[in-house]
Design a protein around this motif. Structure first.
Motif, PDB file in Angstrom:
ATOM      1  N   PHE A   1       6.151  -2.364  12.196  1.00 49.69           N
ATOM      2  CA  PHE A   1       6.152  -3.245  11.020  1.00 49.69           C
ATOM      3  C   PHE A   1       4.726  -3.638  10.664  1.00 49.69           C
ATOM      4  O   PHE A   1       4.061  -4.351  11.418  1.00 49.69           O
ATOM      5  CB  PHE A   1       7.003  -4.484  11.283  1.00 49.69           C
ATOM      6  CG  PHE A   1       7.125  -5.379  10.070  1.00 49.69           C
ATOM      7  CD1 PHE A   1       7.542  -4.872   8.850  1.00 49.69           C
ATOM      8  CD2 PHE A   1       6.829  -6.728  10.154  1.00 49.69           C
ATOM      9  CE1 PHE A   1       7.658  -5.682   7.731  1.00 49.69           C
ATOM     10  CE2 PHE A   1       6.952  -7.556   9.045  1.00 49.69           C
ATOM     11  CZ  PHE A   1       7.362  -7.029   7.832  1.00 49.69           C
ATOM     12  N   HIS A   2       4.272  -3.169   9.500  1.00 51.56           N
ATOM     13  CA  HIS A   2       2.939  -3.486   9.007  1.00 51.56           C
ATOM     14  C   HIS A   2       3.077  -3.994   7.571  1.00 51.56           C
ATOM     15  O   HIS A   2       2.899  -3.216   6.622  1.00 51.56           O
ATOM     16  CB  HIS A   2       2.028  -2.259   9.055  1.00 51.56           C
ATOM     17  CG  HIS A   2       1.887  -1.689  10.432  1.00 51.56           C
ATOM     18  ND1 HIS A   2       1.195  -2.336  11.435  1.00 51.56           N
ATOM     19  CD2 HIS A   2       2.371  -0.552  10.985  1.00 51.56           C
ATOM     20  CE1 HIS A   2       1.241  -1.600  12.542  1.00 51.56           C
ATOM     21  NE2 HIS A   2       1.962  -0.527  12.299  1.00 51.56           N
ATOM     22  N   PRO A   3       3.433  -5.262   7.390  1.00 53.28           N
ATOM     23  CA  PRO A   3       3.642  -5.781   6.033  1.00 53.28           C
ATOM     24  C   PRO A   3       2.361  -5.728   5.218  1.00 53.28           C
ATOM     25  O   PRO A   3       1.274  -6.010   5.741  1.00 53.28           O
ATOM     26  CB  PRO A   3       4.086  -7.224   6.273  1.00 53.28           C
ATOM     27  CG  PRO A   3       3.545  -7.569   7.626  1.00 53.28           C
ATOM     28  CD  PRO A   3       3.568  -6.300   8.420  1.00 53.28           C
ATOM     29  N   ALA A   4       2.500  -5.360   3.939  1.00 53.90           N
ATOM     30  CA  ALA A   4       1.329  -5.196   3.079  1.00 53.90           C
ATOM     31  C   ALA A   4       1.202  -6.324   2.067  1.00 53.90           C
ATOM     32  O   ALA A   4       0.130  -6.518   1.496  1.00 53.90           O
ATOM     33  CB  ALA A   4       1.401  -3.855   2.354  1.00 53.90           C
ATOM     34  N   PHE A   5       2.288  -7.065   1.812  1.00 48.71           N
ATOM     35  CA  PHE A   5       2.240  -8.138   0.814  1.00 48.71           C
ATOM     36  C   PHE A   5       3.490  -9.003   0.930  1.00 48.71           C
ATOM     37  O   PHE A   5       4.421  -8.677   1.682  1.00 48.71           O
ATOM     38  CB  PHE A   5       2.125  -7.553  -0.610  1.00 48.71           C
ATOM     39  CG  PHE A   5       3.068  -6.426  -0.904  1.00 48.71           C
ATOM     40  CD1 PHE A   5       4.374  -6.674  -1.307  1.00 48.71           C
ATOM     41  CD2 PHE A   5       2.653  -5.094  -0.783  1.00 48.71           C
ATOM     42  CE1 PHE A   5       5.254  -5.638  -1.578  1.00 48.71           C
ATOM     43  CE2 PHE A   5       3.525  -4.037  -1.053  1.00 48.71           C
ATOM     44  CZ  PHE A   5       4.825  -4.314  -1.461  1.00 48.71           C
TER      45      PHE A   5
ATOM     46  N   VAL B   1       0.154 -18.819   4.612  1.00 51.87           N
ATOM     47  CA  VAL B   1      -1.245 -18.486   4.367  1.00 51.87           C
ATOM     48  C   VAL B   1      -1.668 -17.341   5.283  1.00 51.87           C
ATOM     49  O   VAL B   1      -1.660 -17.483   6.510  1.00 51.87           O
ATOM     50  CB  VAL B   1      -2.139 -19.724   4.589  1.00 51.87           C
ATOM     51  CG1 VAL B   1      -3.604 -19.367   4.375  1.00 51.87           C
ATOM     52  CG2 VAL B   1      -1.712 -20.846   3.644  1.00 51.87           C
ATOM     53  N   ASP B   2      -1.952 -16.218   4.668  1.00 51.31           N
ATOM     54  CA  ASP B   2      -2.506 -15.081   5.406  1.00 51.31           C
ATOM     55  C   ASP B   2      -3.355 -14.278   4.423  1.00 51.31           C
ATOM     56  O   ASP B   2      -3.567 -14.696   3.283  1.00 51.31           O
ATOM     57  CB  ASP B   2      -1.398 -14.241   6.050  1.00 51.31           C
ATOM     58  CG  ASP B   2      -0.394 -13.707   5.041  1.00 51.31           C
ATOM     59  OD1 ASP B   2      -0.720 -13.598   3.839  1.00 51.31           O
ATOM     60  OD2 ASP B   2       0.739 -13.387   5.451  1.00 51.31           O
ATOM     61  N   ASP B   3      -3.844 -13.136   4.859  1.00 47.28           N
ATOM     62  CA  ASP B   3      -4.762 -12.349   4.031  1.00 47.28           C
ATOM     63  C   ASP B   3      -4.050 -11.390   3.088  1.00 47.28           C
ATOM     64  O   ASP B   3      -4.702 -10.630   2.376  1.00 47.28           O
ATOM     65  CB  ASP B   3      -5.712 -11.546   4.928  1.00 47.28           C
ATOM     66  CG  ASP B   3      -6.647 -12.452   5.703  1.00 47.28           C
ATOM     67  OD1 ASP B   3      -6.902 -13.587   5.227  1.00 47.28           O
ATOM     68  OD2 ASP B   3      -7.099 -12.043   6.788  1.00 47.28           O
TER      69      ASP B   3
END
Ligand SMILES: [Zn+2]
Ligand SMILES: [Zn+2]
Length: 136
Positions: A98-102, A114-116
């Protein structure tokens, strides 16, 4: 190829291939169905998802056909109509998958996360949205 399972192990799914999109969804449907503020979802082609053990319970909330384990209640997948795509609950995936992009549907967010990552008010343009970003 990855095998995932519900909490009790009665249902096993095999995912053949990589997700085509991964994100956190804050929509009010996800909040209602999952009883959570937001959920991680990995979208894969429907043909890449095979039920290899057990028979999940199916029901439709609004438009999405959803499946869960009848024994332990674990929510497994949601079939997106007419798209050939299926959303898999990210908490079931191996951690390296799992690598969420947005984030999507942040207009419904219960609280800021709050994240990048980009935080789309509704949907990014690639999903037919307006690409509007919320400032958190
Ligand atoms: Zn189960
Ligand atoms: Zn959602």
């Amino acid at each position: 190829m990855r095998d995932i399972r519900c909490l009790c192990g009665a249902i096993r799914l095999r995912i053949d291939g990589q997700p085509v999109a991964q994100f956190y969804c804050h929509c009010d449907d996800c909040q209602a169905v999952h009883g959570a503020a937001y959920v991680g979802i990995a979208v894969v082609p429907s043909r890449a998802v095979e039920i290899i053990q057990g028979t999940p319970t199916s029901w439709t909330y609004k438009t999405l056909l959803r499946q869960r384990c009848a024994a332990c209640g674990t929510l497994l997948i949601a079939r997106v109509p007419d798209s050939g795509l299926t959303g898999v609950k990210a908490n079931l995936l191996p951690p390296d998958m799992f690598h969420p992009a947005f984030h999507i549907h942040c207009q419904h967010a219960v609280l800021p996360v709050v994240d990048d990552l980009p935080h789309y008010r509704s949907l990014p343009a690639v999903f037919g949205g307006a690409d509007d970003i919320v400032e958190w």
